[in-house]
Scaffold this motif. Structure first.
Motif, PDB file in Angstrom:
ATOM      1  N   PHE A 139      -1.512  -4.888 -12.862  1.00  0.00           N
ATOM      2  CA  PHE A 139      -0.531  -5.580 -12.034  1.00  0.00           C
ATOM      3  C   PHE A 139      -0.850  -5.271 -10.584  1.00  0.00           C
ATOM      4  CE2 PHE A 139       3.015  -7.940 -10.902  1.00  0.00           C
ATOM      5  CZ  PHE A 139       3.957  -7.230 -10.184  1.00  0.00           C
ATOM      6  N   LEU A 140      -1.186  -6.278  -9.796  1.00  0.00           N
ATOM      7  CA  LEU A 140      -1.539  -6.107  -8.388  1.00  0.00           C
ATOM      8  C   LEU A 140      -0.331  -6.434  -7.526  1.00  0.00           C
ATOM      9  CD1 LEU A 140      -4.147  -7.620  -9.973  1.00  0.00           C
ATOM     10  CD2 LEU A 140      -5.222  -7.042  -7.801  1.00  0.00           C
ATOM     11  N   ASP A 141       0.125  -5.425  -6.751  1.00  0.00           N
ATOM     12  CA  ASP A 141       1.320  -5.622  -5.925  1.00  0.00           C
ATOM     13  C   ASP A 141       1.287  -4.723  -4.699  1.00  0.00           C
ATOM     14  OD1 ASP A 141       4.929  -5.314  -6.399  1.00  0.00           O
ATOM     15  OD2 ASP A 141       3.744  -6.735  -5.216  1.00  0.00           O
ATOM     16  N   HIS A 142       0.061  -4.358  -4.252  1.00  0.00           N
ATOM     17  CA  HIS A 142      -0.074  -3.480  -3.093  1.00  0.00           C
ATOM     18  C   HIS A 142      -0.447  -4.299  -1.858  1.00  0.00           C
ATOM     19  CE1 HIS A 142      -4.019  -4.138  -4.640  1.00  0.00           C
ATOM     20  NE2 HIS A 142      -4.626  -3.077  -4.144  1.00  0.00           N
ATOM     21  N   TRP A 143      -1.141  -3.737  -0.903  1.00  0.00           N
ATOM     22  CA  TRP A 143      -1.505  -4.474   0.308  1.00  0.00           C
ATOM     23  C   TRP A 143      -2.278  -5.724  -0.091  1.00  0.00           C
ATOM     24  CZ3 TRP A 143      -3.368   0.582   2.997  1.00  0.00           C
ATOM     25  CH2 TRP A 143      -2.262   1.206   3.610  1.00  0.00           C
ATOM     26  N   LYS A 144      -1.876  -6.847   0.457  1.00  0.00           N
ATOM     27  CA  LYS A 144      -2.395  -8.149  -0.021  1.00  0.00           C
ATOM     28  C   LYS A 144      -3.871  -8.334   0.320  1.00  0.00           C
ATOM     29  CE  LYS A 144       1.687  -8.129  -1.298  1.00  0.00           C
ATOM     30  NZ  LYS A 144       1.900  -7.389  -2.578  1.00  0.00           N
ATOM     31  N   ASP A 145      -4.341  -7.651   1.348  1.00  0.00           N
ATOM     32  CA  ASP A 145      -5.759  -7.758   1.705  1.00  0.00           C
ATOM     33  C   ASP A 145      -6.626  -6.805   0.877  1.00  0.00           C
ATOM     34  OD1 ASP A 145      -5.712  -5.774   4.837  1.00  0.00           O
ATOM     35  OD2 ASP A 145      -5.057  -5.334   2.787  1.00  0.00           O
ATOM     36  N   ARG A 146      -5.979  -6.078  -0.061  1.00  0.00           N
ATOM     37  CA  ARG A 146      -6.748  -5.194  -0.947  1.00  0.00           C
ATOM     38  C   ARG A 146      -6.953  -5.805  -2.335  1.00  0.00           C
ATOM     39  NH1 ARG A 146     -10.132  -1.795   0.777  1.00  0.00           N
ATOM     40  NH2 ARG A 146     -10.217  -1.276  -1.435  1.00  0.00           N
TER      41      ARG A 146
END
Ligand code: 76T
Ligand code: MG
Length: 214
Positions: A139-146
């Motif tokens: 689940f990806l929900d961290h800094w959007k450019d990462r």
């Protein structure tokens, strides 16, 4: 001294939720963010989509990038089979401190390993540090450019297998244009967009589900 938003969110959980009942923790956070103070939890509308994808995958190994206050951590962990493991990465120590208490209030600390640090540092260490071969669900929900660099890093580190499901929050708002462009045009993924709304608002947002093809 002034309290922070995560501290006020934790207070709402401790006041309104019942220890050991994950559902009541989610309800307390959603009520707080709807009626008192917006916060960047995935929320209930996108959360229901998250639930359906997690239930479909029924993962034994989960990686969450971006814990914040632990709302999606609790949401995912409450659906996991008995011996499944969820590793959640949080860069901000203040967020991590709150998230640990929210996860504990839900009674899910045995299923969750909260790791403090940056994805770029920890992804290459997953296998040796946590005995992970591959992740079933990310689940990806961290800094959007990462999102994009970390997805490429997970590929390079051999953390994805044929069938691994990536689910990315906020692909419209705040947006992750480079990630979307890559993942939708790569032959190594089959992607599907789930249209929804930014948590606690009427603004459009959505989740992108991508299945790694190996
Ligand atoms: O930006 C967002 N979330 C990410 C984020 C944000 C801040 C700090 C951290 C620190 N945590 C962190 C960092 C780096 C990391 N590397 N590995 C782990 C890790 C963990 C993470 C976000 C924003 C909005 C939003 C805001 C405003 C608005 F108007 C509309 C929408 C809605 C969301 O649902 C969002 O998810
Ligand atoms: Mg988000």
């Amino acid at each position: 001294t002034q309290s922070t938003r995560p501290q006020r969110l934790l207070g709402a959980v401790q006041k309104n939720a019942t220890r050991g009942q994950p559902h009541s923790v989610l309800k307390a956070i959603d009520q707080f963010c709807t009626h008192t103070e917006w916060a960047m939890n995935v929320g209930d509308e996108k959360g229901c989509i998250l639930d359906s994808v997690v239930s479909e995958v029924n993962p034994a190994t989960v990686l969450e990038l971006g814990t914040y206050c632990g709302y999606s951590t609790v949401r995912i962990a409450s659906l996991l089979p008995p011996h499944a493991k969820l590793i959640t990465l949080e860069f901000n120590p203040d967020f991590a401190a709150i998230a640990r208490q929210v996860i504990a209030w839900a009674g899910l600390e045995d299923k969750v390993q909260l790791v403090e640090g940056a994805s770029g540092d920890w992804i290459p260490k997953m296998k040796e540090q946590f005995g992970i071969t591959t992740f079933d669900f990310v689940f990806l929900d961290h800094w959007k450019d990462r999102y994009l660099p970390d997805t490429k890093l997970m590929e390079e580190c051999g953390l994805l297998r044929k069938g691994t499901v990536l689910l990315a929050d906020n692909v419209i708002c705040p947006g992750t244009p480079d990630y979307l462009e890559y993942i939708r045009n790569s032959p190594r993924y089959k992607s599907q967009y789930f249209k929804s709304h930014l948590e606690y608002t009427k603004v459009e947002d959505g989740l992108e589900k991508s299945v790694f093809q190996g």
